[in-house]
Scaffold this motif. Structure first.
Motif, PDB file in Angstrom:
ATOM      1  N   ASP A  15      -2.176  -5.451  -0.456  1.00 38.21           N
ATOM      2  CA  ASP A  15      -1.960  -6.274   0.617  1.00 38.21           C
ATOM      3  C   ASP A  15      -0.765  -7.245   0.639  1.00 38.21           C
ATOM      4  O   ASP A  15      -0.681  -7.781  -0.518  1.00 38.21           O
ATOM      5  CB  ASP A  15      -3.227  -6.874   0.939  1.00 38.21           C
ATOM      6  CG  ASP A  15      -4.601  -5.905   1.394  1.00 38.21           C
ATOM      7  OD1 ASP A  15      -4.081  -4.907   1.888  1.00 38.21           O
ATOM      8  OD2 ASP A  15      -5.635  -6.492   1.450  1.00 38.21           O
ATOM      9  N   LYS A  54       0.131  -2.728   4.719  1.00 43.15           N
ATOM     10  CA  LYS A  54      -1.175  -3.278   4.164  1.00 43.15           C
ATOM     11  C   LYS A  54      -0.964  -4.461   4.574  1.00 43.15           C
ATOM     12  O   LYS A  54      -0.112  -5.274   3.741  1.00 43.15           O
ATOM     13  CB  LYS A  54      -1.411  -2.536   2.937  1.00 43.15           C
ATOM     14  CG  LYS A  54      -1.825  -1.323   2.851  1.00 43.15           C
ATOM     15  CD  LYS A  54      -2.373  -0.830   1.289  1.00 43.15           C
ATOM     16  CE  LYS A  54      -3.628  -1.790   1.177  1.00 43.15           C
ATOM     17  NZ  LYS A  54      -4.119  -1.352  -0.189  1.00 43.15           N
ATOM     18  N   ASN A  56      -3.386  -8.437   5.328  1.00 42.77           N
ATOM     19  CA  ASN A  56      -4.636  -9.104   5.253  1.00 42.77           C
ATOM     20  C   ASN A  56      -4.210 -10.437   5.462  1.00 42.77           C
ATOM     21  O   ASN A  56      -3.353 -11.067   5.001  1.00 42.77           O
ATOM     22  CB  ASN A  56      -5.089  -8.683   3.965  1.00 42.77           C
ATOM     23  CG  ASN A  56      -6.639  -9.199   3.729  1.00 42.77           C
ATOM     24  OD1 ASN A  56      -7.235  -9.516   4.873  1.00 42.77           O
ATOM     25  ND2 ASN A  56      -7.047  -9.007   2.605  1.00 42.77           N
TER      26      ASN A  56
END
Length: 68
Positions: A15, A54, A56
């Motif tokens: 991430d 990815k 986050n």
């Protein structure tokens, strides 16, 4: 509203974390990409997905978007 950045370096799980400008975990300037000024972390994470698949939210400054 807050200024958001995405870390160019991924975490161990792959991430790329999104941070606010006031976060203690904000990466150094050379290791981050400015995403813009947003009302919430969800919009910032969406924008970050244009750079990295990815993404986050940071556990500390964008906890509403922290999923892993």
């Amino acid at each position: 509203m807050a200024n958001y950045y995405v870390n160019k370096n991924s975490q161990s799980n792959g991430d790329h974390e999104v941070h606010t400008s006031g976060c203690s975990w904000l990466p150094k300037e050379e290791n981050r990409i400015y995403l813009g000024n947003f009302d919430n972390c969800k919009d910032a994470v969406k924008k970050a997905k244009g750079h990295y698949d990815k993404t986050n939210g940071c556990y500390y400054c964008a906890n509403d978007c922290h999923t892993t």
